[in-house]
Design a protein around this motif. Structure first.
Motif, PDB file in Angstrom:
ATOM      1  N   TYR A  20       0.827  -1.204   0.000  1.00 16.09           N
ATOM      2  CA  TYR A  20       0.000   0.000   0.000  1.00 16.09           C
ATOM      3  C   TYR A  20       0.860   1.251   0.000  1.00 16.09           C
ATOM      4  O   TYR A  20       1.932   1.303   0.611  1.00 16.09           O
ATOM      5  N   PRO A  25      -4.191  13.098  -5.349  1.00 11.56           N
ATOM      6  CA  PRO A  25      -4.993  12.597  -6.473  1.00 11.56           C
ATOM      7  C   PRO A  25      -4.296  12.687  -7.828  1.00 11.56           C
ATOM      8  O   PRO A  25      -4.502  11.822  -8.688  1.00 11.56           O
ATOM      9  N   GLY A  28      -2.214   9.457  -7.660  1.00 15.21           N
ATOM     10  CA  GLY A  28      -2.941   8.230  -7.373  1.00 15.21           C
ATOM     11  C   GLY A  28      -4.015   7.884  -8.383  1.00 15.21           C
ATOM     12  O   GLY A  28      -4.171   6.706  -8.754  1.00 15.21           O
ATOM     13  N   ILE A  29      -4.767   8.877  -8.842  1.00 13.18           N
ATOM     14  CA  ILE A  29      -5.879   8.583  -9.757  1.00 13.18           C
ATOM     15  C   ILE A  29      -5.377   8.045 -11.094  1.00 13.18           C
ATOM     16  O   ILE A  29      -5.847   7.001 -11.562  1.00 13.18           O
ATOM     17  N   ALA A  32      -4.014   4.406 -10.675  1.00  5.96           N
ATOM     18  CA  ALA A  32      -5.061   3.384 -10.600  1.00  5.96           C
ATOM     19  C   ALA A  32      -5.749   3.192 -11.941  1.00  5.96           C
ATOM     20  O   ALA A  32      -6.086   2.069 -12.332  1.00  5.96           O
ATOM     21  N   ARG A  33      -5.962   4.273 -12.655  1.00 11.24           N
ATOM     22  CA  ARG A  33      -6.634   4.191 -13.955  1.00 11.24           C
ATOM     23  C   ARG A  33      -5.806   3.414 -14.978  1.00 11.24           C
ATOM     24  O   ARG A  33      -6.332   2.572 -15.719  1.00 11.24           O
ATOM     25  N   GLY A  63      -6.705   8.120   4.585  1.00 13.11           N
ATOM     26  CA  GLY A  63      -6.793   8.846   3.323  1.00 13.11           C
ATOM     27  C   GLY A  63      -7.263  10.274   3.482  1.00 13.11           C
ATOM     28  O   GLY A  63      -7.721  10.892   2.513  1.00 13.11           O
ATOM     29  N   THR A  70      -5.348   9.689  -1.859  1.00 17.08           N
ATOM     30  CA  THR A  70      -5.654   8.524  -2.699  1.00 17.08           C
ATOM     31  C   THR A  70      -4.809   7.346  -2.227  1.00 17.08           C
ATOM     32  O   THR A  70      -3.577   7.377  -2.314  1.00 17.08           O
ATOM     33  N   LEU A  72      -3.575   3.607  -2.546  1.00 14.77           N
ATOM     34  CA  LEU A  72      -3.391   2.622  -3.605  1.00 14.77           C
ATOM     35  C   LEU A  72      -2.996   1.269  -3.044  1.00 14.77           C
ATOM     36  O   LEU A  72      -2.168   1.182  -2.134  1.00 14.77           O
ATOM     37  N   ARG A 154      -4.738  -0.524  -7.734  1.00 11.05           N
ATOM     38  CA  ARG A 154      -6.152  -0.271  -7.458  1.00 11.05           C
ATOM     39  C   ARG A 154      -6.292   0.876  -6.461  1.00 11.05           C
ATOM     40  O   ARG A 154      -5.502   1.004  -5.538  1.00 11.05           O
ATOM     41  N   ASP A 155      -7.318   1.669  -6.665  1.00 11.08           N
ATOM     42  CA  ASP A 155      -7.655   2.733  -5.728  1.00 11.08           C
ATOM     43  C   ASP A 155      -8.531   2.134  -4.632  1.00 11.08           C
ATOM     44  O   ASP A 155      -9.659   1.719  -4.881  1.00 11.08           O
ATOM     45  N   THR A 157      -9.179   3.822  -1.758  1.00 15.18           N
ATOM     46  CA  THR A 157      -9.651   4.900  -0.894  1.00 15.18           C
ATOM     47  C   THR A 157     -11.076   4.645  -0.404  1.00 15.18           C
ATOM     48  O   THR A 157     -11.359   4.851   0.787  1.00 15.18           O
TER      49      THR A 157
END
Length: 202
Positions: A20, A25, A28-29, A32-33, A63, A70, A72, A154-155, A157
């Motif tokens: 982890y 964001p 992190g975003i 994950a995407r 978080g 975010t 992860l 993977r997110d 949060t």
């Protein structure tokens, strides 16, 4: 059964282990995407990975801490994780594990990974009397982590927030039921990652 003082506890299967991290964001975003770290993620800086979900929750405040919004779950190969352990040095000088402080400092400068043992946490994020692993990656290990070892990102949060909501509401059984199914990880011999005086860990 009484917990050993040091143990790696993790969610893992035959080929991967989940660790982890928490990021703002903008890091992190997209990670994950896309299932990989974006260009803004710095490969020339040390990065710390934590196999313990609750230790990550303690570190990032579920978080809510600035710059760690975010959370992860990064699934990496067990081969990569064990390579890092086998090429690591303890983050602090420990008599018995190192011949002397100067020897430890030389090992630390050369090692692409650092082992640190911090108190594991309970659902209320209170320190427990035994410790879990943090693994710091630098140099070659950072590049391998990002470019070779990472299998999925993977997110989690929403999971962090869901567990916290149950804890805040006083339903610790429900909170515990949401946690990743971590179990003792069959680590390589402790002598191979900086704990030469302690036998096996895990």
């Amino acid at each position: 059964m009484e917990e050993p003082q040091r143990r790696i506890r993790a969610l893992y299967d035959a080929s991967t282990i989940t660790v982890y991290q928490a990021y703002p964001p903008e890091i992190g975003i997209p990670a994950a995407r896309d299932g990989r770290f974006p260009a803004a993620w710095k490969r020339d800086r040390m990065t710390w990975i934590k196999p313990s979900f609750l230790w990550m929750m303690y570190r990032c405040g579920w978080g809510e801490k600035a710059g760690q919004e975010t959370v992860l779950a990064v699934e990496i190969t067990r081969d990569g994780f064990e390579w890092a352990l086998e090429h690591s040095c303890l983050s602090g000088f420990t008599p018995g594990a190192h011949a002397d402080r100067a020897t430890w400092q030389r090992q630390l400068r050369r090692a692409p990974a650092r082992v640190q043992w911090d108190p594991e946490r309970d659902l209320r994020l209170r320190a427990l009397p035994y410790r879990s692993l943090q693994l710091g990656l630098t140099g070659e290990a950072v590049r391998r982590y990002a470019d070779e070892w990472t299998v999925a990102v993977r997110d989690v949060t929403p999971l962090a927030h869901a567990v916290r909501a149950q804890v805040t509401g006083g339903d610790l059984d429900a909170a515990a039921g949401l946690l990743p199914a971590e179990r003792p990880y069959p680590a390589p011999p402790a002598a191979e990652f900086g704990c030469r005086s302690t036998g096996r860990v895990g």
